[in-house]
Design a protein around this motif. Structure first.
Motif, mmCIF file in Angstrom:
data_model
loop_
_atom_site.group_PDB
_atom_site.id
_atom_site.type_symbol
_atom_site.label_atom_id
_atom_site.label_comp_id
_atom_site.label_asym_id
_atom_site.label_seq_id
_atom_site.Cartn_x
_atom_site.Cartn_y
_atom_site.Cartn_z
ATOM 1 N N CYS A 66 -22.836 63.561 -8.817
ATOM 2 C CA CYS A 66 -23.700 64.754 -8.721
ATOM 3 C C CYS A 66 -24.604 64.689 -7.494
ATOM 4 C CB CYS A 66 -24.552 64.928 -9.984
ATOM 5 S SG CYS A 66 -23.670 64.638 -11.533
ATOM 6 N N LEU A 67 -24.154 64.070 -6.412
ATOM 7 C CA LEU A 67 -24.972 63.886 -5.211
ATOM 8 C C LEU A 67 -24.485 64.725 -4.035
ATOM 9 C CD1 LEU A 67 -25.448 60.000 -5.268
ATOM 10 C CD2 LEU A 67 -27.199 61.725 -5.714
ATOM 11 N N GLN A 68 -23.751 65.812 -4.312
ATOM 12 C CA GLN A 68 -23.216 66.588 -3.201
ATOM 13 C C GLN A 68 -24.317 67.106 -2.271
ATOM 14 O OE1 GLN A 68 -22.775 67.103 -6.520
ATOM 15 N NE2 GLN A 68 -20.899 68.248 -6.929
ATOM 16 N N HIS A 69 -25.499 67.403 -2.828
ATOM 17 C CA HIS A 69 -26.570 68.018 -2.047
ATOM 18 C C HIS A 69 -27.732 67.054 -1.807
ATOM 19 C CE1 HIS A 69 -24.410 71.737 -2.644
ATOM 20 N NE2 HIS A 69 -24.491 71.615 -3.956
ATOM 21 N N ASP A 70 -27.473 65.768 -1.895
ATOM 22 C CA ASP A 70 -28.509 64.766 -1.651
ATOM 23 C C ASP A 70 -27.998 63.806 -0.569
ATOM 24 O OD1 ASP A 70 -30.586 63.023 -1.647
ATOM 25 O OD2 ASP A 70 -30.449 62.448 -3.762
ATOM 26 N N ALA A 71 -28.107 64.246 0.672
ATOM 27 C CA ALA A 71 -27.575 63.463 1.787
ATOM 28 C C ALA A 71 -28.344 62.163 1.977
ATOM 29 C CB ALA A 71 -27.600 64.284 3.070
ATOM 30 N N LEU A 72 -29.644 62.141 1.659
ATOM 31 C CA LEU A 72 -30.426 60.932 1.852
ATOM 32 C C LEU A 72 -29.937 59.808 0.946
ATOM 33 C CD1 LEU A 72 -32.791 59.663 3.364
ATOM 34 C CD2 LEU A 72 -34.314 60.451 1.523
ATOM 35 N N THR A 73 -29.653 60.136 -0.309
ATOM 36 C CA THR A 73 -29.111 59.120 -1.219
ATOM 37 C C THR A 73 -27.717 58.690 -0.784
ATOM 38 O OG1 THR A 73 -30.400 60.019 -3.061
ATOM 39 C CG2 THR A 73 -28.534 58.610 -3.619
ATOM 40 N N GLN A 74 -26.935 59.632 -0.244
ATOM 41 C CA GLN A 74 -25.624 59.260 0.285
ATOM 42 C C GLN A 74 -25.767 58.225 1.403
ATOM 43 O OE1 GLN A 74 -23.246 62.644 1.454
ATOM 44 N NE2 GLN A 74 -23.707 63.784 -0.412
ATOM 45 N N SER A 75 -26.769 58.397 2.242
ATOM 46 C CA SER A 75 -26.976 57.427 3.324
ATOM 47 C C SER A 75 -27.377 56.066 2.761
ATOM 48 C CB SER A 75 -28.051 57.934 4.293
ATOM 49 O OG SER A 75 -29.341 57.900 3.709
ATOM 50 N N HIS A 76 -28.144 56.041 1.661
ATOM 51 C CA HIS A 76 -28.491 54.770 1.024
ATOM 52 C C HIS A 76 -27.238 54.080 0.492
ATOM 53 C CE1 HIS A 76 -32.570 55.568 1.708
ATOM 54 N NE2 HIS A 76 -32.852 56.291 0.638
ATOM 55 N N LEU A 77 -26.325 54.868 -0.084
ATOM 56 C CA LEU A 77 -25.080 54.294 -0.597
ATOM 57 C C LEU A 77 -24.234 53.722 0.545
ATOM 58 C CD1 LEU A 77 -23.980 56.918 -3.303
ATOM 59 C CD2 LEU A 77 -25.014 54.674 -3.664
ATOM 60 N N ILE A 78 -24.198 54.432 1.682
ATOM 61 C CA ILE A 78 -23.430 53.938 2.835
ATOM 62 C C ILE A 78 -24.041 52.635 3.353
ATOM 63 C CG2 ILE A 78 -22.799 54.449 5.221
ATOM 64 C CD1 ILE A 78 -22.571 57.380 4.435
ATOM 65 N N SER A 79 -25.372 52.578 3.422
ATOM 66 C CA SER A 79 -26.031 51.343 3.853
ATOM 67 C C SER A 79 -25.700 50.193 2.916
ATOM 68 C CB SER A 79 -27.550 51.551 3.906
ATOM 69 O OG SER A 79 -27.918 52.465 4.906
ATOM 70 N N THR A 137 -36.022 64.899 -5.238
ATOM 71 C CA THR A 137 -37.097 63.950 -5.555
ATOM 72 C C THR A 137 -37.560 64.034 -7.006
ATOM 73 O OG1 THR A 137 -38.776 65.553 -4.826
ATOM 74 C CG2 THR A 137 -37.922 63.995 -3.179
ATOM 75 N N SER A 138 -37.006 64.970 -7.778
ATOM 76 C CA SER A 138 -37.452 65.137 -9.163
ATOM 77 C C SER A 138 -36.920 64.009 -10.035
ATOM 78 C CB SER A 138 -36.976 66.481 -9.716
ATOM 79 O OG SER A 138 -35.563 66.497 -9.839
ATOM 80 N N PRO A 139 -37.689 63.542 -11.018
ATOM 81 C CA PRO A 139 -37.219 62.482 -11.937
ATOM 82 C C PRO A 139 -35.970 62.888 -12.713
ATOM 83 C CG PRO A 139 -39.601 62.792 -12.110
ATOM 84 C CD PRO A 139 -39.090 63.923 -11.278
ATOM 85 N N GLU A 140 -35.866 64.184 -13.025
ATOM 86 C CA GLU A 140 -34.698 64.647 -13.780
ATOM 87 C C GLU A 140 -33.415 64.449 -12.990
ATOM 88 O OE1 GLU A 140 -32.997 68.727 -15.957
ATOM 89 O OE2 GLU A 140 -34.772 68.802 -14.654
ATOM 90 N N PHE A 141 -33.419 64.847 -11.712
ATOM 91 C CA PHE A 141 -32.226 64.690 -10.875
ATOM 92 C C PHE A 141 -31.924 63.213 -10.631
ATOM 93 C CE2 PHE A 141 -30.336 64.206 -6.619
ATOM 94 C CZ PHE A 141 -29.155 64.895 -6.820
ATOM 95 N N THR A 142 -32.969 62.438 -10.382
ATOM 96 C CA THR A 142 -32.778 61.008 -10.149
ATOM 97 C C THR A 142 -32.121 60.342 -11.346
ATOM 98 O OG1 THR A 142 -34.714 60.938 -8.699
ATOM 99 C CG2 THR A 142 -33.935 58.842 -9.582
ATOM 100 N N GLU A 143 -32.544 60.722 -12.543
ATOM 101 C CA GLU A 143 -31.965 60.124 -13.748
ATOM 102 C C GLU A 143 -30.514 60.552 -13.944
ATOM 103 O OE1 GLU A 143 -31.824 57.686 -17.063
ATOM 104 O OE2 GLU A 143 -33.261 57.824 -15.401
ATOM 105 N N VAL A 144 -30.185 61.779 -13.528
ATOM 106 C CA VAL A 144 -28.810 62.274 -13.677
ATOM 107 C C VAL A 144 -27.842 61.383 -12.910
ATOM 108 C CG1 VAL A 144 -27.241 64.127 -12.992
ATOM 109 C CG2 VAL A 144 -29.343 64.672 -14.201
ATOM 110 N N TRP A 145 -28.119 61.119 -11.629
ATOM 111 C CA TRP A 145 -27.142 60.359 -10.840
ATOM 112 C C TRP A 145 -27.270 58.856 -11.063
ATOM 113 C CZ3 TRP A 145 -28.031 56.667 -7.180
ATOM 114 C CH2 TRP A 145 -29.295 56.608 -6.584
ATOM 115 N N GLN A 146 -28.478 58.351 -11.307
ATOM 116 C CA GLN A 146 -28.623 56.910 -11.502
ATOM 117 C C GLN A 146 -28.024 56.459 -12.830
ATOM 118 O OE1 GLN A 146 -32.600 55.472 -10.863
ATOM 119 N NE2 GLN A 146 -32.553 55.888 -8.657
ATOM 120 N N THR A 147 -28.035 57.309 -13.847
ATOM 121 C CA THR A 147 -27.380 56.968 -15.116
ATOM 122 C C THR A 147 -25.895 56.737 -14.902
ATOM 123 O OG1 THR A 147 -28.993 58.277 -16.348
ATOM 124 C CG2 THR A 147 -26.950 57.724 -17.476
#
Length: 593
Positions: A66-79, A137-147
């Motif tokens: 569910c990270l299609q629109h979160d490019a910053l987290t995608q960059s963390h995954l690439i790192s 940056t919302s806790p709800e979205f963060t929990e969705v992908w981190q789960t």
């Protein structure tokens, strides 16, 4: 023929043989240490060769997370995946199989991951598909992908324990006795075929850009593949070749940048072709930190599910089979003798440890040997493992440079789609190439391969359309069957394995004999096995003082010999390298670790 004619023909044959031998001669063998500048240059080239596969995995995986629109987290995954791939490469070259073989993420483990994330309980909420509704940056979205990520992490950790057990216990040799080309061919081919939807979706955002990328990659990698690149101060007669896939991506990326700068591409998000623009994620580069340090459990404590763990096992087994073939190919191209059993056991076990680290760090994937980089050894004629050590160090450094990973996320989706068309097609063809060892004039073999491939396309497609069809009464069992039966490579490999081992057929007909001959080869003029595959830092010499270690499958052959033979071998090695003298590779790796 006259004597003069016969002598002339013999002379021509001798000259041809000599030229062929010079063309195939290695500039540096596995234990040689090239000049530092050449190590750096070739190390960069190996990283660039693996570049496409390494960054493609997080980008594809982001759809299931569910990270299609979160490019910053995608960059963390690439790192993170660059960082872990570098560490695993260093461990494999120093303590594993000890061949110049790069480690990185694998599409073999991507297929079961996507199958797991496609289960009903992991389906992304509808609002995550709308960029205007996503607050990264919302806790709800963060929990969705981190789960979802934590569930993947736990599955990879469980699968890695199995791989470590199979490798370090020596069971991989027993498994390979029952696995032939008719099992390997559908398994590897279906890795590429099962990802056709991801390739089509990315390319469909702008087919013109995707076709252009494909055409450029084809031009550089096929039509211009024989054009070498001379390296100053290296040798006027030795020329190296850059990775061709990267050139196609860079040129296409540059063209998209120019079209974006002049607003040739649409500026309205509703118009077709908007996702081909290069300025959609420009804020990511400014937000990404200059220095980042990935660490274990950075997304939270991993969780374990039975369905995910069993599904990942299918990918782990396929990865092990592919890696054994890569070890033999790498040894042949790097001027090393065939890898002995203890080195193969240690290599597979170390890959299991790499998957464990990848699961702990949270890359969303595991690690395996890169076949593309094995092929690069044959192009460059440099088989030194020191080069791969530099590649590992470089990937660790790249994993800590947040801005670099952020730049990779700005590659337009259609450009990635064009790369996927080539990459997944090559993977599919690589699987089919294993049939060269099989007698395909046999109706038995045609049936086994054809039925395996077609069933692996039909069954997962039907299960995805009818998920309610699997209802045994046990939720855990339903989940396991759901993951396995929607993983094409498992279905095809399992059917091929059962049919190939139960339908009567000779080893010659099944391709077992030709397969074994191809992976043994003739290495009469290569370095001795002990010098290549012994453990570093005097570990092998230390092991030889404990006779009971002869029963451990991953110990070097010296510990299985008698004490006198061991002492004699140790003395001979000491004559080559004085006790206490450290190789430059040992100094570099010791400092890095």
């Amino acid at each position: 023929d006259t004597p003069q004619t016969h002598n002339h023909n013999s002379h021509v044959e001798d000259v041809g043989t000599s030229l062929e031998g010079d063309a195939n001669k290695l500039a540096y063998c596995v234990t040689d240490v090239p000049p530092w500048y050449l190590c750096i240059f070739l190390g960069i080239q190996h990283c660039l060769t693996a570049f496409g596969g390494i960054i493609a995995i997080p980008i594809i995986l982001s759809q299931g997370l569910c990270l299609q629109h979160d490019a910053l987290t995608q960059s963390h995954l690439i790192s993170t995946i660059f960082f872990v791939s570098g560490i695993c490469t260093l461990l494999q070259v120093v303590f594993g199989v000890r061949l110049p073989i790069l480690q990185g993420g694998t599409f073999t483990l991507l297929a079961p991951s996507m199958a797991m994330l496609s289960m009903p309980e992991w389906t992304c909420p509808a609002w995550t598909h709308n960029a205007s509704l996503v607050n990264t940056t919302s806790p709800e979205f963060t929990e969705v992908w981190q789960t979802r990520m934590r569930a993947l992490q736990g599955s990879f950790i469980m699968g890695s324990l199995f791989q470590m057990f199979v490798g370090f216990s020596g069971l991989i040799g027993h498994f390979m006795r029952f696995i032939g080309p008719l099992t390997i061919a559908p398994t590897i081919s279906l890795i590429g075929l099962s990802l056709f939807d991801s390739a089509g979706t990315s390319a469909g955002y702008h087919w013109g850009v995707a076709v252009m990328t494909t055409a450029l990659i084809t031009l550089f990698s096929q039509y211009l593949r024989h054009i070498p690149v001379p390296i100053p101060a290296y040798s006027i007669h030795k020329k190296l070749q850059f990775t061709r896939v990267l050139l196609g991506i860079v040129f296409s990326w540059l063209i998209c940048y120019i079209l974006t700068a002049y607003d040739v591409l649409p500026t309205d998000p509703e118009n077709y072709g908007y996702l081909a623009r290069t300025d959609l994620k420009k804020d990511v580069i400014s937000k990404a930190p200059w220095i980042t340090f990935p660490y274990p459990c950075q997304w939270g404590m991993p969780t374990v599910s039975l369905a995910g763990a069993v599904g990942i096992l299918a990918g782990v087994i396929s990865s092990m089979i592919e890696s054994v073939g890569d070890y033999h190919a790498c040894a042949r191209l790097s001027g090393a003798p065939p890898p002995p059993k203890h080195a193969i056991n240690r290599g597979i076990g170390m890959e299991g440890l790499g998957c464990l680290l990848a699961g702990a760090w949270g890359t969303g994937n595991g690690t395996t040997s890169y076949s593309e980089n094995v092929g690069a050894l044959g192009i460059t004629k440099v088989g030194s493992r020191m080069v791969i050590l530099f590649s590992g160090v470089l990937m660790v450094v790249m994993g800590m440079m947040g801005k670099v990973a952020a730049i990779f996320t700005t590659i337009p989706e259609p450009v990635m789609g064009g790369m996927f068309l080539v990459m997944f097609g090559v993977i599919s063809a690589a699987g089919v190439s294993n049939l060269q060892y099989v007698n395909m004039n046999s109706s038995r073999n045609i049936f086994v391969f054809g039925f395996s491939m077609f069933s692996a396309l039909v069954i997962p497609n039907w299960i995805l359309k009818h998920p309610e069809a699997i209802s045994t009464g046990l939720v855990e069992l339903d989940q396991v069957l759901q993951v396995l039966l929607t993983t094409s490579m498992f279905v095809g490999g399992f059917i091929g394995f059962i049919l190939d081992n139960t339908i009567p057929g000779s080893k010659h007909e099944r391709g077992i004999l030709a397969w074994n001959e191809a992976h043994e080869g003739d290495f009469s003029n290569t370095l001795e096995s002990r010098e290549v595959y012994n453990l570093p830092f005097g570990i092998s010499t230390y092991f030889s003082s404990f006779p009971w270690l002869r029963h451990i499958p991953f110990c070097p052959p010296g510990v299985t010999a008698s004490l006198e033979e061991t002492e004699a071998d140790t003395d001979s090695l000491e004559n080559k390298q004085p006790l206490g003298h450290l190789e430059s590779s040992q100094v570099i790796i010791g400092a890095t670790l």
